[in-house]
Design an enzyme around this catalytic site. Structure first.
Site, PDB file in Angstrom:
ATOM      1  N   CYS A   1      46.992  61.562  49.936  1.00  0.00           N
ATOM      2  CA  CYS A   1      47.052  62.147  48.597  1.00  0.00           C
ATOM      3  C   CYS A   1      47.913  63.408  48.574  1.00  0.00           C
ATOM      4  O   CYS A   1      48.632  63.647  47.604  1.00  0.00           O
ATOM      5  CB  CYS A   1      45.647  62.423  48.081  1.00  0.00           C
TER       6      CYS A   1
ATOM      7  N   GLU B   1      42.701  61.120  43.371  1.00  0.00           N
ATOM      8  CA  GLU B   1      43.986  61.761  43.094  1.00  0.00           C
ATOM      9  C   GLU B   1      45.037  60.735  42.711  1.00  0.00           C
ATOM     10  O   GLU B   1      45.831  60.971  41.788  1.00  0.00           O
ATOM     11  CB  GLU B   1      44.488  62.534  44.329  1.00  0.00           C
TER      12      GLU B   1
END
Length: 158
Positions: free
Chosen positions: A97, A66
């Site tokens: 994330c 991510e």
């Protein structure tokens, strides 16, 4: 970059299409013996960022799929905010994330399989931006199987 029109299809068709592309990123990680997680960022049916887990290559615990995709997308659009964008990621984001997604102000996160131990949902914290929509379970079996087979192989090889 390709453009796609999904207006007349099953509402999940677009999410399935892009999750397959995130799975392709996860397979890149697998070939590099990284934990097989892949991510892409889409804006207006255009992929503006991609990434896969690179924690081993960079010796960096923050080099998650991510994070790579967020950085790539921000460079593509020339800005740090990813409003009107969707993150597709093969595994539920971790706390780090999810927190980073808050700062990007991303509109949507679509994930494949849950991460019961390390996923942000298991921490009982609402870490996403209030305007971020969350959808899970897209190609969950395929996404989970990549992880399961990776870790089974690691256990076999000691």
């Amino acid at each position: 970059m390709s453009f796609y029109n999904f207006e007349n299809k099953d509402p999940d068709a677009e999410d399935i299409h892009y999750m397959k592309l995130a799975l392709a990123e996860a397979n890149k990680a697998l070939t590099e013996d990284e934990i097989p997680i892949g991510a892409i960022v889409v804006s207006k049916n255009r992929i503006i960022g991609r990434g896969y887990n690179l924690t081993e290559r960079f010796n960096d615990v923050t080099a998650h799929a991510e994070m790579q995709a967020f950085t790539s997308a921000s460079q593509t659009i020339g800005g740090k905010y990813l409003t009107d964008c969707t993150l597709y990621v093969t595994i539920e984001p971790c706390v780090m994330c999810a927190g980073a997604s808050y700062w990007t102000q991303i509109s949507r996160i679509v994930y494949g399989a849950r991460e019961e131990k390390r996923g942000f949902l298991s921490k009982g914290a609402n870490l996403l931006h209030p305007k971020t929509q969350l959808k899970g379970g897209i190609l969950a079996e395929e996404c989970a199987e990549l992880m399961k087979s990776f870790f089974a192989k690691k256990r076999e090889n000691g």
